[in-house]
Scaffold this motif. Sequence first.
Motif, PDB file in Angstrom:
ATOM      1  N   VAL A 206     -17.665  -5.764 -58.595  1.00  0.00           N
ATOM      2  CA  VAL A 206     -17.697  -4.320 -58.362  1.00  0.00           C
ATOM      3  C   VAL A 206     -19.060  -3.743 -58.724  1.00  0.00           C
ATOM      4  O   VAL A 206     -19.669  -4.120 -59.720  1.00  0.00           O
ATOM      5  N   MET A 207     -19.522  -2.811 -57.901  1.00  0.00           N
ATOM      6  CA  MET A 207     -20.742  -2.049 -58.190  1.00  0.00           C
ATOM      7  C   MET A 207     -20.362  -0.693 -58.778  1.00  0.00           C
ATOM      8  O   MET A 207     -19.430  -0.039 -58.313  1.00  0.00           O
TER       9      MET A 207
ATOM     10  N   GLY B 271     -25.099   0.849 -62.581  1.00  0.00           N
ATOM     11  CA  GLY B 271     -24.722   0.538 -63.951  1.00  0.00           C
ATOM     12  C   GLY B 271     -24.850  -0.933 -64.274  1.00  0.00           C
ATOM     13  O   GLY B 271     -24.308  -1.779 -63.563  1.00  0.00           O
ATOM     14  N   GLY B 272     -25.587  -1.240 -65.343  1.00  0.00           N
ATOM     15  CA  GLY B 272     -25.738  -2.625 -65.774  1.00  0.00           C
ATOM     16  C   GLY B 272     -24.966  -2.915 -67.040  1.00  0.00           C
ATOM     17  O   GLY B 272     -24.031  -3.712 -67.043  1.00  0.00           O
ATOM     18  N   ASN B 273     -25.322  -2.252 -68.135  1.00  0.00           N
ATOM     19  CA  ASN B 273     -24.728  -2.529 -69.434  1.00  0.00           C
ATOM     20  C   ASN B 273     -24.108  -1.251 -69.976  1.00  0.00           C
ATOM     21  O   ASN B 273     -24.812  -0.344 -70.397  1.00  0.00           O
ATOM     22  N   GLY B 274     -22.793  -1.152 -69.957  1.00  0.00           N
ATOM     23  CA  GLY B 274     -22.137   0.064 -70.427  1.00  0.00           C
ATOM     24  C   GLY B 274     -20.651  -0.118 -70.574  1.00  0.00           C
ATOM     25  O   GLY B 274     -20.096  -1.204 -70.352  1.00  0.00           O
TER      26      GLY B 274
ATOM     27  N   VAL C 174     -15.158  -7.715 -62.320  1.00  0.00           N
ATOM     28  CA  VAL C 174     -16.397  -7.953 -63.051  1.00  0.00           C
ATOM     29  C   VAL C 174     -17.483  -7.089 -62.428  1.00  0.00           C
ATOM     30  O   VAL C 174     -17.402  -6.688 -61.258  1.00  0.00           O
ATOM     31  N   ASN C 175     -18.504  -6.804 -63.210  1.00  0.00           N
ATOM     32  CA  ASN C 175     -19.630  -6.014 -62.717  1.00  0.00           C
ATOM     33  C   ASN C 175     -20.564  -6.913 -61.909  1.00  0.00           C
ATOM     34  O   ASN C 175     -21.142  -7.856 -62.432  1.00  0.00           O
TER      35      ASN C 175
ATOM     36  N   ALA D 248     -16.330  -4.290 -53.958  1.00  0.00           N
ATOM     37  CA  ALA D 248     -15.883  -2.898 -54.003  1.00  0.00           C
ATOM     38  C   ALA D 248     -16.893  -2.082 -54.794  1.00  0.00           C
ATOM     39  O   ALA D 248     -17.713  -2.629 -55.531  1.00  0.00           O
ATOM     40  N   VAL D 249     -16.816  -0.759 -54.622  1.00  0.00           N
ATOM     41  CA  VAL D 249     -17.786   0.129 -55.257  1.00  0.00           C
ATOM     42  C   VAL D 249     -17.054   1.228 -56.029  1.00  0.00           C
ATOM     43  O   VAL D 249     -16.075   1.802 -55.529  1.00  0.00           O
ATOM     44  N   VAL D 250     -17.534   1.500 -57.226  1.00  0.00           N
ATOM     45  CA  VAL D 250     -17.082   2.667 -57.986  1.00  0.00           C
ATOM     46  C   VAL D 250     -18.169   3.722 -57.862  1.00  0.00           C
ATOM     47  O   VAL D 250     -19.281   3.551 -58.363  1.00  0.00           O
TER      48      VAL D 250
END
Length: 330
Positions: A215-216, A233-236, A248-249, A272-274
């Motif tokens: 997921v993005m 978003g990378g680390n959050g 998973v990201n 998929a995208v958030v």
Amino acid sequence: MRLTHALFAVLALSACAPASTQPATTQKAAPGYPVTITNCGRPYSFTAPPRRTVLMSGGAVGQVSALLALGLDQQIAGNAQSYGTSDVPGRQAAIDRLPKVKIQQGGFDISRETMLSLRPDFVIGTTSYDFDAQNGYATRDELAAVGANSWLPNSTCGKTGTINGTQTIEDSYGMLRDFGKIYGVSAKAERLIAESKRQIAAIADKVRDEPKPRVMYIIPGMSMGSAEFSSIGGNGIWNDIFAKAGAVNAFHGQEVFLNLSKEQVAKTDVDAVVIINWRNPDPDAEARKLFAEFPQWGKKYVVLSDSAYLGPDNAVAVERIARMLHPDRF
């Protein structure tokens, strides 16, 4: 929209300023008080629940949402936090009813003069940027000198933009516990935490054995760097939310937000995208634009706002992402 480095990290993470001194007070302690919390490595004592809380913006909304979820709207003397929308029914209307604080033109947050004029006894910030004198804001020491305690999320204490590990949903619970103790509503805070944990555990159990889609997480239209895609978003906290939702990201990285070219994005497999809606007039149009640019991804997405950040409503984000990715499990 382009944000400074100091401001962008607060959209998802909250960093703590250097600890300040405690405010001196001769006030007689209320029943159940004094209470002391440790914030950014320094103890802060309260002789009674705060009555004049001011919330600085920092681009965040989780702190004001936490106070509202705890039923503390009457203790808020000024609020600068709002996304203009919420994933929780009625939440944005409740935020709109709070006393608003005008932010000076060209500034990002409440100026020192405005802050002191509000006569706060408690100030809630988002990052150390909010208490930096060089930015024109009252420092934690200055607030302490006028009898106002202050608070920042403990999860990323340090200078603005630094990350001490990855923020998780437990950090949202930590914020609720701090506020519960400060305002004398710990029992209600624990009930909110228990219900959130119950909801998230039930969802995680439903999707436990399912494949983990990639997921993005992106805030369309927001520029946080020089590259074409600088709001991924990378680390959050979203990484923990994804994990609980059975995903998973796709762009997991060490930085809070990644600064990527179109070519780098195109090389990444995304299921998929958030889409994060932060004052966006048409987030669905942003999704369509993104899928037109990367047709290999398909068209599966969900739009979220405040539930995907530090705050009391992470269970909402977990459920909506899980339902989007694993509809047959619901």
